[in-house]
Design a protein around this motif. Structure first.
Motif, PDB file in Angstrom:
ATOM      1  N   TYR A 104       0.842  -1.215   0.000  1.00 46.94           N
ATOM      2  CA  TYR A 104       0.000   0.000   0.000  1.00 46.94           C
ATOM      3  C   TYR A 104       0.873   1.260   0.000  1.00 46.94           C
ATOM      4  O   TYR A 104       0.591   2.235  -0.703  1.00 46.94           O
ATOM      5  CB  TYR A 104      -0.915   0.015   1.227  1.00 46.94           C
ATOM      6  CG  TYR A 104      -2.131  -0.873   1.079  1.00 46.94           C
ATOM      7  CD1 TYR A 104      -3.246  -0.439   0.374  1.00 46.94           C
ATOM      8  CD2 TYR A 104      -2.158  -2.139   1.643  1.00 46.94           C
ATOM      9  CE1 TYR A 104      -4.370  -1.245   0.238  1.00 46.94           C
ATOM     10  CE2 TYR A 104      -3.268  -2.954   1.515  1.00 46.94           C
ATOM     11  CZ  TYR A 104      -4.377  -2.508   0.809  1.00 46.94           C
ATOM     12  OH  TYR A 104      -5.478  -3.311   0.665  1.00 46.94           O
ATOM     13  N   ALA A 105       1.937   1.223   0.796  1.00 48.74           N
ATOM     14  CA  ALA A 105       2.798   2.404   0.921  1.00 48.74           C
ATOM     15  C   ALA A 105       3.478   2.728  -0.413  1.00 48.74           C
ATOM     16  O   ALA A 105       3.520   3.892  -0.835  1.00 48.74           O
ATOM     17  CB  ALA A 105       3.843   2.164   2.006  1.00 48.74           C
TER      18      ALA A 105
ATOM     19  N   ILE B  56      11.327   1.470   3.411  1.00 51.11           N
ATOM     20  CA  ILE B  56      10.798   0.307   2.675  1.00 51.11           C
ATOM     21  C   ILE B  56      11.658   0.062   1.435  1.00 51.11           C
ATOM     22  O   ILE B  56      12.016   1.001   0.719  1.00 51.11           O
ATOM     23  CB  ILE B  56       9.328   0.556   2.271  1.00 51.11           C
ATOM     24  CG1 ILE B  56       8.434   0.574   3.526  1.00 51.11           C
ATOM     25  CG2 ILE B  56       8.835  -0.495   1.288  1.00 51.11           C
ATOM     26  CD1 ILE B  56       7.009   1.019   3.264  1.00 51.11           C
ATOM     27  N   ASN B  57      11.983  -1.200   1.193  1.00 47.31           N
ATOM     28  CA  ASN B  57      12.749  -1.558   0.000  1.00 47.31           C
ATOM     29  C   ASN B  57      11.768  -1.632  -1.183  1.00 47.31           C
ATOM     30  O   ASN B  57      11.158  -2.675  -1.443  1.00 47.31           O
ATOM     31  CB  ASN B  57      13.457  -2.896   0.216  1.00 47.31           C
ATOM     32  CG  ASN B  57      14.399  -3.228  -0.946  1.00 47.31           C
ATOM     33  OD1 ASN B  57      14.268  -2.687  -2.040  1.00 47.31           O
ATOM     34  ND2 ASN B  57      15.355  -4.095  -0.674  1.00 47.31           N
ATOM     35  N   VAL B  58      11.603  -0.500  -1.849  1.00 49.91           N
ATOM     36  CA  VAL B  58      10.581  -0.378  -2.892  1.00 49.91           C
ATOM     37  C   VAL B  58      10.822  -1.392  -4.016  1.00 49.91           C
ATOM     38  O   VAL B  58       9.894  -2.048  -4.500  1.00 49.91           O
ATOM     39  CB  VAL B  58      10.561   1.069  -3.458  1.00 49.91           C
ATOM     40  CG1 VAL B  58       9.601   1.182  -4.636  1.00 49.91           C
ATOM     41  CG2 VAL B  58      10.160   2.044  -2.365  1.00 49.91           C
TER      42      VAL B  58
ATOM     43  N   GLY C 233      -2.810  16.591  -3.524  1.00 53.09           N
ATOM     44  CA  GLY C 233      -1.727  15.941  -2.805  1.00 53.09           C
ATOM     45  C   GLY C 233      -1.338  14.623  -3.434  1.00 53.09           C
ATOM     46  O   GLY C 233      -0.164  14.328  -3.620  1.00 53.09           O
ATOM     47  N   VAL C 234      -2.345  13.870  -3.845  1.00 55.15           N
ATOM     48  CA  VAL C 234      -2.068  12.578  -4.477  1.00 55.15           C
ATOM     49  C   VAL C 234      -1.304  12.788  -5.773  1.00 55.15           C
ATOM     50  O   VAL C 234      -0.334  12.099  -6.066  1.00 55.15           O
ATOM     51  CB  VAL C 234      -3.397  11.816  -4.737  1.00 55.15           C
ATOM     52  CG1 VAL C 234      -3.151  10.591  -5.594  1.00 55.15           C
ATOM     53  CG2 VAL C 234      -4.025  11.417  -3.418  1.00 55.15           C
ATOM     54  N   ALA C 235      -1.756  13.799  -6.528  1.00 55.38           N
ATOM     55  CA  ALA C 235      -1.073  14.070  -7.799  1.00 55.38           C
ATOM     56  C   ALA C 235       0.388  14.414  -7.561  1.00 55.38           C
ATOM     57  O   ALA C 235       1.279  13.942  -8.278  1.00 55.38           O
ATOM     58  CB  ALA C 235      -1.763  15.218  -8.516  1.00 55.38           C
ATOM     59  N   ASN C 236       0.636  15.177  -6.538  1.00 54.17           N
ATOM     60  CA  ASN C 236       2.020  15.526  -6.233  1.00 54.17           C
ATOM     61  C   ASN C 236       2.829  14.296  -5.851  1.00 54.17           C
ATOM     62  O   ASN C 236       3.962  14.126  -6.251  1.00 54.17           O
ATOM     63  CB  ASN C 236       2.061  16.532  -5.068  1.00 54.17           C
ATOM     64  CG  ASN C 236       1.621  17.904  -5.533  1.00 54.17           C
ATOM     65  OD1 ASN C 236       1.627  18.179  -6.727  1.00 54.17           O
ATOM     66  ND2 ASN C 236       1.222  18.754  -4.607  1.00 54.17           N
ATOM     67  N   ASP C 237       2.175  13.431  -5.070  1.00 56.67           N
ATOM     68  CA  ASP C 237       2.858  12.208  -4.659  1.00 56.67           C
ATOM     69  C   ASP C 237       3.291  11.382  -5.869  1.00 56.67           C
ATOM     70  O   ASP C 237       4.381  10.861  -5.940  1.00 56.67           O
ATOM     71  CB  ASP C 237       1.918  11.348  -3.792  1.00 56.67           C
ATOM     72  CG  ASP C 237       1.692  11.987  -2.430  1.00 56.67           C
ATOM     73  OD1 ASP C 237       0.751  11.584  -1.744  1.00 56.67           O
ATOM     74  OD2 ASP C 237       2.466  12.913  -2.073  1.00 56.67           O
ATOM     75  N   ARG C 238       2.336  11.285  -6.842  1.00 58.28           N
ATOM     76  CA  ARG C 238       2.621  10.456  -8.010  1.00 58.28           C
ATOM     77  C   ARG C 238       3.778  11.042  -8.815  1.00 58.28           C
ATOM     78  O   ARG C 238       4.595  10.312  -9.347  1.00 58.28           O
ATOM     79  CB  ARG C 238       1.389  10.348  -8.915  1.00 58.28           C
ATOM     80  CG  ARG C 238       0.202   9.711  -8.260  1.00 58.28           C
ATOM     81  CD  ARG C 238       0.461   8.289  -7.857  1.00 58.28           C
ATOM     82  NE  ARG C 238       0.857   7.483  -9.006  1.00 58.28           N
ATOM     83  CZ  ARG C 238       1.442   6.309  -8.897  1.00 58.28           C
ATOM     84  NH1 ARG C 238       1.750   5.830  -7.705  1.00 58.28           N
ATOM     85  NH2 ARG C 238       1.759   5.618  -9.944  1.00 58.28           N
TER      86      ARG C 238
ATOM     87  N   PRO D 120       5.781   6.089  -3.613  1.00 58.49           N
ATOM     88  CA  PRO D 120       7.001   5.280  -3.546  1.00 58.49           C
ATOM     89  C   PRO D 120       8.181   6.021  -2.905  1.00 58.49           C
ATOM     90  O   PRO D 120       8.997   5.402  -2.204  1.00 58.49           O
ATOM     91  CB  PRO D 120       7.288   4.931  -5.006  1.00 58.49           C
ATOM     92  CG  PRO D 120       6.427   5.804  -5.823  1.00 58.49           C
ATOM     93  CD  PRO D 120       5.296   6.252  -4.991  1.00 58.49           C
ATOM     94  N   GLU D 121       8.246   7.318  -3.146  1.00 53.93           N
ATOM     95  CA  GLU D 121       9.371   8.072  -2.588  1.00 53.93           C
ATOM     96  C   GLU D 121       9.277   8.137  -1.066  1.00 53.93           C
ATOM     97  O   GLU D 121      10.261   7.916  -0.350  1.00 53.93           O
ATOM     98  CB  GLU D 121       9.377   9.488  -3.196  1.00 53.93           C
ATOM     99  CG  GLU D 121      10.603  10.319  -2.870  1.00 53.93           C
ATOM    100  CD  GLU D 121      11.916   9.631  -3.258  1.00 53.93           C
ATOM    101  OE1 GLU D 121      11.933   8.801  -4.188  1.00 53.93           O
ATOM    102  OE2 GLU D 121      12.936   9.906  -2.587  1.00 53.93           O
TER     103      GLU D 121
END
Lengths: 344, 362
Positions: A194-195, A208-210, A336-341, A200-201
């Motif tokens: 989920y994380a 976490i080992n992505v 915020g989600v868009a920025n995360d992506r 991912p960043e």
């Protein structure tokens, strides 16, 4: 507790309501719909998609999609035919087919996770490569009948058998989903999935080992493709080297209908399972009804859109005003989600 | 913590779905397909008269968007009308998925149809469903496919024998003796593999020289265009091209014209002899416009009509299944410039009854 139940149901409310309405219509119009024989048919025919949707849910939760799923299943089906033809005992056959799936899934995962090649490119490439491998391994390119071959009878009995009135495939599918749900939520790996899908960043900064997570979800997809090949081979009594042209779309549709966000990080296996049942019931209903095949695509597409729309409206308020108001209120979160992506 | 709680609910709901399945099993109508009360004993017994009865016949179509396969269902409906039966044809579309076809066949059994007609996608894959239908006492008429569970098979010349391949090789040899030929086959399904092998042998027997053979795995005009373009580049002087199906041949024709080649049309033509099979409306139009030399018509409405005729013998006339002919041959028809003006599209042509000359009433 009630709040949690509401949240979990909210994600699949539209599809569930749509499913119930379709069932109600079919109960009234098609006498054979409610017979257990018909439900056994739905369960058996959707079992392959259900198992693949399980693997695909892991992949989609990380923000990816495995386009090679049908070809993966085709290679595993050919491997199944080869090892059964080679006289291997059935427990070993199962292990070898699952191992083949694991190896092919790992190949996808390593290229995507460790090689950092976009998932779309890798799985589009392996879609063609695995289909070619399946044809090459089969030598003639023709479907191999497994009836009366080696240890197939045991696998056929396992897949086509029943425990009382319950098809064994239903027990297998439910067991796999329970196991998958347990892994996703009660293990640190599940939370990592989920994380990684959410951001991912941030996941990497959180320790976490992505790469390992991405490699693992594609490996799980591969193992599920192996399991799907066993179910398909057992059900059809044959090993087909040609990938089913509709399989990938059905699997992805089931996962997305079930509320798993294609951007990753949101959704669960219950939703995917409801998505599989929804598609299966619609398909079955269209087959039972005397509807022209030319109309079937339009009808199933409309039912699908309406079902998902019911869920969206329910979540955002039933009126247009409610929907607009809700959209405005969630605006900052969406940004915020868009920025995360973009940070991916 | 919240995630764990949510997961707990998820697990509980999955378990609840399983429980619902178990409850449904207990409450189900009991018409399990595995313990069907009727069985294959109907092989030797006469079925009740279905002349005035409203019966449903299931047609498992492997790909409804394909004109030729759709015309089988059309032929069934035409035959029902002409024979004065009160029957209904329920047509399903497998969309080229063997898994979907099996599911469709199982649905026919669940609905207890009076008879099944089926064009099998994967012979091994569908066998389990056929056995289930047979054990439920449902007669199954195979269309251009084989199965030990079939009551009878309706076999078109183009798909289940070497008759058409022989005629095609003779046709080329007559126009261009000792011609150099390239072949375009299709996906490796049994009927295509058979006809491709048949033509290879027939070409040799008729003094033709096959210089290259490729497959159009996409089985469409675009695929045919790509394969043919590459072949014509390698063999610019090739005299004849054999293509396994019309859609691919139309693409091959476009490639030939793009390469500056003329397509042989009529007895006194010149250029590339381009022949294929199917007899669809686009194929006929291509012959008329000089884009195709000849095609062999599968006569697919007759396949459907013959299947209905067989089912009538059993369901209305009371002929035991074991007395029905095991194989019925449907002859193909050649279309070229000499007769294409009399062409009638499969989906609007009349189905002549009584049925084909090879069809012998038991």
């Amino acid at each position: 507790m009630l709040a949690v139940l509401r949240t979990s149901f909210g994600r699949i409310a539209g599809v569930t309501i749509g499913l119930l309405l379709v069932c109600l219509y079919l109960v009234i119009t098609e006498p054979s719909f409610l017979t257990w024989a018909n439900w056994q048919n739905i369960i058996r025919s959707e079992s392959v998609i259900a198992v693949l949707a399980l693997g695909m849910t892991f992949v989609v939760l990380t923000g990816g999609i495995d386009l090679s799923v049908a070809s993966l299943t085709a290679v595993n089906a050919v491997v199944l035919g080869m090892v059964i033809g080679g006289g291997m005992a059935w427990p070993l056959v199962i292990i070898v087919v699952l191992a083949a799936g694991l190896a092919l899934g790992l190949a996808n995962g390593i290229l995507i996770g460790a090689g950092r090649i976009p998932f779309f490119v890798v799985t589009l490439g392996t879609l063609a490569i695995y289909q070619s491998v399946a044809l090459l391994l089969s030598k003639t390119g023709e479907t191999k009948s497994l009836i009366g071959v080696g240890s197939f009878e045991s696998i056929g009995d396992l897949v086509n058998g029943s425990i009382g009135p319950i098809p064994t495939v239903l027990v297998l599918v439910v067991a796999l989903y329970l196991l998958g749900a347990f892994v996703l939520v009660f293990t640190s790996f599940g939370r990592s999935v989920y994380a990684v899908g959410s951001n991912p960043e941030a996941a990497r900064l959180g320790g976490i080992n992505v790469r390992a997570v991405i490699v693992t979800v594609y490996a799980i997809m591969g193992v599920m493709a192996g399991a799907a090949a066993l179910l398909q081979g057992g059900r059809l009594s044959a090993a087909a080297p040609t990938a089913d042209p509709n399989l990938m779309l059905d699997v992805v549709a089931a996962v997305l209908i079930g509320g798993v966000a294609f951007t990753g990080g949101d959704g669960n296996l219950l939703g995917a399972l409801v998505g599989v049942i929804f598609l299966g019931v619609i398909q079955n209903g269209l087959t039972l009804s005397d509807i022209s095949p030319f109309w079937q695509g339009t009808i199933s597409g409309l039912i699908l859109i309406i079902a998902v729309a019911i869920g969206v409206l329910r979540e955002h308020g039933w009126g247009v005003g409610g929907l607009v108001g809700r959209r405005l209120s969630v605006g900052p979160k969406m940004t915020g989600v868009a920025n995360d992506r973009s940070g991916k | 913590m919240k995630v764990r709680k949510r997961a707990g609910v998820g697990l509980a709901l999955i378990a609840a779905i399983a429980m619902l399945g178990i409850v449904a099993a207990g409450c189900g109508g009991g018409s399990s397909t595995t313990d069907a009360s009727t069985d294959a004993s109907s092989e030797n017994s006469a079925a009740p008269s279905g002349e005035g009865q409203e019966l449903t016949i299931g047609y498992s179509n492997p790909l409804a968007s394909e004109e030729g396969l759709r015309s089988v269902g059309y032929g069934e409906k035409q035959a029902i009308k002409e024979l004065g039966l009160n029957w209904n044809v329920k047509e399903t579309d497998a969309k080229l998925s063997p898994e979907k076809q099996v599911s469709d066949l199982e649905s026919f059994v669940t609905q207890n149809v009076a008879g099944i007609t089926s064009w099998t996608l994967e012979e091994g894959a569908a066998e389990g469903a056929y056995r289930e239908a047979k054990s439920a006492g449902i007669p199954i008429i195979g269309l251009n496919s084989n199965s030990p569970s079939f009551t009878s098979t309706i076999a078109g010349d183009t798909d289940m024998s070497c008759h058409v391949a022989d005629q095609q090789a003779e046709y080329i040899a007559k126009l261009v003796p000792n011609a150099e030929v390239v072949m375009i086959g299709g996906p490796p399904v049994p009927s295509i593999t058979l006809t491709t092998n048949c033509f290879s042998k027939a070409a040799k027997a008729n003094g033709l020289k096959v210089i290259e053979s490729q497959n159009d795995m996409d089985s469409n005009a675009e695929g045919g265009q790509k394969v043919a373009s590459a072949m014509l580049l390698k063999h610019p002087d090739v005299q004849a091209m054999w293509v396994f199906a019309e859609t691919t041949a139309l693409g091959a024709s476009a490639a030939a014209k793009a390469a500056g080649k003329e397509i042989w049309s009529g007895e006194d033509g010149s250029g590339l002899v381009l022949i294929t099979r199917n007899g669809t409306a686009p194929g006929a139009a291509a012959i008329k416009s000089g884009d195709l030399t000849a095609t062999w018509d599968n006569n697919q409405p007759l396949l459907g009509a013959a299947a209905i005729q067989l089912l009538k013998y059993h369901l209305v006339d009371g002929v035991p299944l074991s007395d029905l002919p095991k194989k019925v041959r449907i002859k193909s028809k050649l279309w070229d410039q000499s007769n294409i003006d009399s062409y009638e599209p499969a989906l609007s042509r009349e189905v002549p009854l009584p049925l084909p000359e090879e069809f012998e009433k038991p």
